[in-house]
Design an enzyme around this catalytic site. Structure first.
Site, mmCIF file in Angstrom:
data_model
loop_
_atom_site.group_PDB
_atom_site.id
_atom_site.type_symbol
_atom_site.label_atom_id
_atom_site.label_comp_id
_atom_site.label_asym_id
_atom_site.label_seq_id
_atom_site.Cartn_x
_atom_site.Cartn_y
_atom_site.Cartn_z
ATOM 1 N N LYS A 15 -97.425 -47.901 92.846
ATOM 2 C CA LYS A 15 -97.982 -46.678 93.419
ATOM 3 C C LYS A 15 -97.553 -45.615 92.376
ATOM 4 C CE LYS A 15 -97.940 -43.313 97.251
ATOM 5 N NZ LYS A 15 -97.106 -42.994 98.618
ATOM 6 N N SER A 46 -100.169 -41.439 102.098
ATOM 7 C CA SER A 46 -100.648 -41.023 100.793
ATOM 8 C C SER A 46 -100.828 -42.226 99.765
ATOM 9 C CB SER A 46 -99.482 -40.320 99.881
ATOM 10 O OG SER A 46 -98.426 -40.899 100.310
ATOM 11 N N SER A 106 -96.557 -42.982 104.655
ATOM 12 C CA SER A 106 -97.306 -43.288 103.802
ATOM 13 C C SER A 106 -97.522 -44.686 103.225
ATOM 14 C CB SER A 106 -97.148 -42.436 102.531
ATOM 15 O OG SER A 106 -97.484 -41.176 102.714
#
Ligand code: GLN
Length: 507
Positions: free
Chosen positions: A81, A156, A180
């Site tokens: 990420k 997210s 997330s």
């Protein structure tokens, strides 16, 4: 053409790599080819590092050939990420303000992944500074859900969930401040764990809300997720909140998959009204599977959870407004000179840069947090929210007296359509109603698929929560449920994704 190297689980790949049947270069190359085919339609990556990944793969193959002792996941590629710094690669955190920034240091998580011999395929898309539940707040455009390209992949960490669901990587990393990791896993039919707060180092992650942020593993199976959990976790002197204790035995628990005699508590406040009918139905069936596997099911009540969302949206913006103050045009990334001012002051440059560099959601939260922390309102808002946080931790403590783990649906609905909630922040925030309590209390949580909702054919997530440092319980319950569901379905859930197969064929 779908290559079986990309549909294999990480544990299968690891076993075949260890046996010398396949090389890391072959596996890495297969995933890079898949990305070249499908990512133009999905946009899960912000940055692909083909050269770096192949160099790491060659290095680990050479070490294996030389007879070196390697870690279990050595040679298995991974996607990271874009909130995690990695040397030699840009870190944008989904924001324009960090465009082009290449960090001079590296997160402990990434250093551990590299040390385990795992080639890093690239950096995955995310909502700007991890604020959101859909990736629509990414400054670089949204990621699409491989199950339906018109729908959100969660947020997210929607880039990480989508690389897994579209078979562009067998493993990925995430961060979970309010859901997330778990919510993107839920809406893409993948698995994700938020470890105990302090279980995985936060050093080198771009901070959102430091008292809530937790990095964790994402995979397609519970065992794969456990294997990555053990690579990422463990004490780090570079993070003052890192727990100095042995890592919970998550891999062993995932392999044993034993829930006999375990007490499973259904959280009354996180089921029923407000949850989509098909989400509730798949949840109820999953609970029945756990009963059949020998668990005892009880109902628990956590009355303060009703206030979790409100408390979170005071605590998170407060911490975020402080963490984001460092993006001042002087130290990182973007610098914008104000128009029409000949000799601008530092403050004018900062204002112009922050205006141009931050998106609407980030600005909204900075304003909210600054307000909540202002001297006249501090006690009324931030202070009250901290008191609610205490009550939530107390509710967890009481519930864990009666149950070994707590369960709920991960998200109230399946993946929604792009644009459906973008103009209504409150509707977006409500996605995390079931995931936020764990962050406020610092306890670990997992989401794994529990089937497809009958009304829309989209994946439903099942959430498991455990007491702090009892992360292994998530894996025991998750693996037991996964085994039962696999038996009932006859094939992994992701094998059913219609668009996924179509994407593969078109290309
Ligand atoms: N969706 C939540 C938010 O917008 C959670 C974010 C996260 O976990 N990073 O704050």
């Amino acid at each position: 053409m779908t290559n079986e190297l990309i549909t294999s689980s990480a544990s299968e790949l690891a076993a075949r790599l260890a046996a010398g049947e396949i090389s890391s270069v072959e596996v890495t190359q297969a995933h890079l080819e898949r990305t070249a085919q499908v990512d133009p339609a999905i946009h899960a990556y912000l940055h692909v590092d083909a050269e770096g990944a192949l160099a790491a793969a060659r290095a680990v193959d050479a070490r294996r050939a030389a007879g070196d002792q390697l870690s279990v996941l050595a040679g298995v590629p991974i996607a990271v990420k874009d909130v995690m710094t990695a040397t030699g690669m840009p870190t944008t955190c989904g924001s324009k303000i960090l465009q082009g920034w290449v960090p001079p240091y590296e997160s402990t998580v990434v250093t551990r992944i590299k040390a385990a011999g795992m080639p890093i395929l690239g950096k995955t898309n995310m909502d700007e500074f991890a604020m959101g539940s859909s990736t629509e707040h990414s400054a670089y455009g949204p990621t699409r859900n491989p199950w339906d390209l018109e729908r959100i992949p969660g947020g997210s960490g929607g880039g990480s969930s989508s690389v897994l669901a579209s078979f562009q990587a067998p493993l990925a990393t995430g961060t979970d401040t309010g859901g997330s990791i778990r919510q993107p896993a839920a809406v893409t039919g993948t698995v994700g764990t938020k470890p105990t707060y302090g279980g995985v180092s936060r050093y080198g992650l771009v901070a959102l809300a430091s008292s809530l942020d937790q990095a964790g593993p994402c995979g397609r199976t519970v065992l794969d997720t456990a294997l990555l959990h053990e690579v990422m976790a463990g004490h780090d002197p570079m993070d003052s909140t890192s727990i100095n204790a042995p890592v919970p035995a998550v891999v062993e628990a995932a392999r044993r998959a034993d829930v006999s005699g375990m007490r499973i508590g259904i959280v009354r406040e996180l089921t029923g009204s407000g949850f989509q009918a098909g989400v509730q139905q798949r949840f109820d069936e999953a609970v029945q599977h756990l009963r059949d596997a020998g668990a005892e099911v009880v109902e628990v009540s956590c009355p303060s959870f009703t206030y979790a969302l409100a408390a979170y949206y005071l605590i998170l913006p407060s911490e975020a407004s402080s963490n984001l103050a460092k993006f001042d045009a002087m130290r990182f990334g973007l610098r914008v000179l104000p128009e029409g001012i000949g000799d601008p002051s530092a403050e004018q440059v900062m204002a112009a840069t922050r205006d141009a560099g931050f998106g609407d959601e980030v600005k909204r939260r900075i304003i909210l947090g600054t307000y909540a922390l202002s001297s006249g309102y501090y006690d009324a808002y931030y202070g009250s929210a901290q008191k609610v946080r205490r009550l939530i931790a107390d509710d967890f403590a009481a519930a864990f007296e009666r149950a070994d783990v707590l369960v709920s649906p991960t998200a109230p609905t399946t993946a929604f359509r792009f644009g459906d909630k973008l103009d209504d922040p409150m509707a977006m925030y409500l996605n995390d109603i079931a995931t936020i309590p764990a962050n406020l209390a610092g306890v670990p949580g997992m989401s794994l698929p529990s089937g497809l909702a009958p009304e829309d054919g989209l994946p439903v997530g099942f959430q498991i929560l455990a007491p702090a440092m009892q992360d292994q319980r998530l894996y025991a319950v998750g693996a037991a449920l996964e085994a039962r569901l696999l038996h009932a379905w006859g094939a992994p859930l992701l094998a059913c994704a219609p668009t996924l197969n179509a994407i593969g064929q078109e290309a």
